[in-house]
Design an enzyme around this catalytic site. Structure first.
Site, PDB file in Angstrom:
ATOM      1  N   ASP A  83       0.811  -1.225   0.000  1.00  0.00           N
ATOM      2  CA  ASP A  83       0.000   0.000   0.000  1.00  0.00           C
ATOM      3  C   ASP A  83       0.840   1.269   0.000  1.00  0.00           C
ATOM      4  O   ASP A  83       0.320   2.359  -0.287  1.00  0.00           O
ATOM      5  CB  ASP A  83      -0.927   0.022   1.216  1.00  0.00           C
ATOM      6  CG  ASP A  83      -2.038  -1.012   1.127  1.00  0.00           C
ATOM      7  OD1 ASP A  83      -2.392  -1.398   0.005  1.00  0.00           O
ATOM      8  OD2 ASP A  83      -2.530  -1.443   2.185  1.00  0.00           O
ATOM      9  N   GLY A 113      -5.817  -1.328  -1.845  1.00  0.00           N
ATOM     10  CA  GLY A 113      -5.683   0.002  -1.264  1.00  0.00           C
ATOM     11  C   GLY A 113      -6.939   0.375  -0.509  1.00  0.00           C
ATOM     12  O   GLY A 113      -7.726   1.195  -0.965  1.00  0.00           O
TER      13      GLY A 113
END
Length: 327
Positions: free
Chosen positions: A132, A175
């Site tokens: 991420d 994400g």
């Protein structure tokens, strides 16, 4: 202080990311080069609490730098969030004579490391990994580059089939709270639009962008969506816009956990090797309580709490470029 550190442990924690094995290798080989004893913790914080340790030698990390995943396994631990769990972990370390701990982890891992360092006198250094790329204090985390390359390859293939059938594709990438993968892949793939948690685009803004593409006779449209950007994900988004864009066949693709696997890129292997090496050298100097990362081409040292809770900003210039290049 260097002579006080004789025996260290290395562990991986949280979600897996390509390049973790390269970081383990770097920690081990650096420590051995300085005559330190190295033990691995199997299974993250759960293994730390249970004392699931094993001694490593140079051959323990042979032929792993190119492998995804982590040879010492990882986990998320509810027990370590309790003081009793952390006390048990400290007992296991001291019982084994371990003088320092290197944690290869992300935000949750560093929050746990902060609590642990606040309670017990043992040096702990963090090495940032997460696809991420949302650890505060560093430009890139281990695994992000590989995840972007994996997602981009898939999006390129989706573009081929979208173009052949006049399709509008909504492609969901990982994400949940951070849109760095979607932003970078959206720009690199020539996406018509992106949706990310940090930039609350309205459906009206998205439809205006897509209608503009239709009027320009675009044969295909790609929208890259971070998994946390839209309630219900790309399936809900596609259903909401289906009636509005009947001139396109609307399709969805959820890339999912393929972004976590695969051989780490050159960049991720290099970053992991650098940070693992630096973590051991900082520990040998008696340092503790921070994450070592790279920002603006310089090594940076961010306290665990700030690394775990700081909000890393997206590159808004990328957002603007995507809008301009898709017009």
């Amino acid at each position: 202080m260097k002579n006080l550190i004789k025996k260290i442990a290395v562990m991986t924690s949280g979600g897996d990311a390509p390049g973790m094995n390269a970081a383990i290798r770097s920690v081990l080989r650096t420590a051995l080069a300085h005559d330190l004893e190295v033990w691995s913790v199997h299974g993250g914080f759960e293994g730390l609490i249970d004392g699931n340790f094993s001694e490593m030698d140079s051959f323990s990390v042979s032929n792993i730098i190119q492998r995804g995943g982590t040879i010492i396994k990882t986990s998320r631990s509810e027990r370590f969030k309790t003081q009793e769990g952390r006390k048990a972990a400290y007992y296991q370390l001291t019982k084994s004579g371990i003088d320092g701990l290197v944690i290869i982890g992300g935000n949750g891992s560093f929050a746990g490391a902060h609590a642990f360092c606040s309670e017990f006198p043992i040096p702990v250094i963090g090495v940032p990994k997460t696809i991420d790329n949302d650890v505060y204090g560093c430009d890139y985390t281990i695994g992000f580059d590989t995840a972007c390359n994996t997602a981009l390859e898939a999006i390129d293939k989706i573009r081929d089939t979208a173009d052949a059938h006049n399709r509008l594709f909504f492609v969901e990438v990982m994400g949940r709270d951070a849109g760095h993968i979607a932003l970078q892949c959206g720009l690199a793939a020539g996406a018509e639009a992106i949706l990310i948690p940090e930039d609350k685009n309205s459906i009206s803004d998205l439809t205006a962008c897509l209608e503009k593409g239709w009027k320009r006779n675009k044969s295909s449209l790609i929208v890259v969506v971070a998994e946390g950007a839209v309630k219900g994900g790309v399936m809900a988004l596609a259903a909401e816009l289906e009636d509005r864009f009947k001139h396109y066949e609307i399709r969805t693709a959820v890339l999912g956990h393929i972004q976590r696997g695969g051989n780490p890129s050159c960049f991720d292997r290099t970053l992991a090797s650098l940070l693992g090496n630096e973590a051991v050298k900082e520990m040998m100097q008696g340092k503790t309580g921070f994450v070592v990362g790279v920002s603006n081409n310089r090594l940076m040292y961010t306290p665990f709490l700030k690394a775990a809770t700081g909000r890393k900003k997206i590159n808004k210039r990328f957002v603007n470029i995507i809008k301009e290049l898709s017009s």
